[in-house]
Design an enzyme around this catalytic site. Structure first.
Site, mmCIF file in Angstrom:
data_model
loop_
_atom_site.group_PDB
_atom_site.id
_atom_site.type_symbol
_atom_site.label_atom_id
_atom_site.label_comp_id
_atom_site.label_asym_id
_atom_site.label_seq_id
_atom_site.Cartn_x
_atom_site.Cartn_y
_atom_site.Cartn_z
ATOM 1 N N GLY A 154 0.784 -1.230 0.000
ATOM 2 C CA GLY A 154 0.000 0.000 0.000
ATOM 3 C C GLY A 154 0.810 1.272 0.000
ATOM 4 O O GLY A 154 0.260 2.369 0.029
ATOM 5 N N HIS A 155 2.141 1.158 -0.039
ATOM 6 C CA HIS A 155 3.003 2.358 0.074
ATOM 7 C C HIS A 155 4.093 2.303 -0.993
ATOM 8 O O HIS A 155 5.236 1.973 -0.660
ATOM 9 C CB HIS A 155 3.629 2.423 1.460
ATOM 10 C CG HIS A 155 4.139 3.784 1.839
ATOM 11 N ND1 HIS A 155 5.409 4.201 1.567
ATOM 12 C CD2 HIS A 155 3.548 4.818 2.471
ATOM 13 C CE1 HIS A 155 5.583 5.421 2.038
ATOM 14 N NE2 HIS A 155 4.471 5.816 2.591
ATOM 15 N N PHE A 156 3.962 2.589 -2.135
ATOM 16 C CA PHE A 156 2.755 2.911 -2.871
ATOM 17 C C PHE A 156 2.641 1.905 -3.996
ATOM 18 O O PHE A 156 3.673 1.567 -4.590
ATOM 19 C CB PHE A 156 2.838 4.328 -3.433
ATOM 20 C CG PHE A 156 2.958 5.398 -2.359
ATOM 21 C CD1 PHE A 156 1.846 5.827 -1.667
ATOM 22 C CD2 PHE A 156 4.195 5.941 -2.046
ATOM 23 C CE1 PHE A 156 1.950 6.815 -0.693
ATOM 24 C CE2 PHE A 156 4.310 6.923 -1.074
ATOM 25 C CZ PHE A 156 3.183 7.358 -0.387
#
EC number: 4.2.1.59
Length: 148
Positions: free
Chosen positions: A46-48
């Site tokens: 999720g990052h990124f």
């Protein structure tokens, strides 16, 4: 010191164990640890997406874990009975991104170390370039005392 020995000293486990090896340690003075940053780290999902960067807060956490090892060993605290928790962070700076495949080297130098409280200057590097730095304050607490 390898990861199995590290896991005897600090209670962190996957996915939040962020130190793979201790390269150097001078009790009461300084410590150097290493984190191999893998593309398989769960935070990269999720990052990124498509542009994976290690979150700055996890660089600080990795430095804190290395500092916690120094603190527990330097104070002679009973192994497996204590956790080192954040008490404060000052002057945190993030200089460069950390990518999958990087080796994050964390050096912590003791500013003060008393009973169960420490203050350390932390510097994280990749390829000898500073990626993050901060002053970290921590407190050693018995694991039983931090349960709800």
């Amino acid at each position: 010191m390898d990861v199995l020995e590290i896991m005897k000293i600090i209670p962190h486990r996957y996915p939040l164990l962020l130190v793979d090896k201790i390269l150097e340690m001078e009790l009461g003075k300084r410590i150097v640890g290493l984190k191999n940053v893998s593309v398989n780290e769960p935070f990269f999902q999720g990052h990124f997406p498509g542009y994976p960067l290690m979150p700055g807060v996890l660089m600080l956490e990795a430095m804190a874990q290395v500092g916690g090892i120094l603190m527990i060993k330097s104070l002679g605290l009973e192994i497996g009975k204590y956790a080192v928790v954040f008490a404060g962070i000052d002057e945190a700076r993030f200089k460069r991104p950390v990518y999958p495949g990087d080796q994050l080297i964390m050096e912590l130098e003791t500013i003060s170390l008393k009973k169960t409280i420490s203050k350390m200057k932390g510097t994280a590097t990749v390829n000898n370039q500073v990626v993050a730095e901060a002053i970290l304050m921590a407190a050693a607490r018995e694991l039983e005392s931090i349960k709800k």
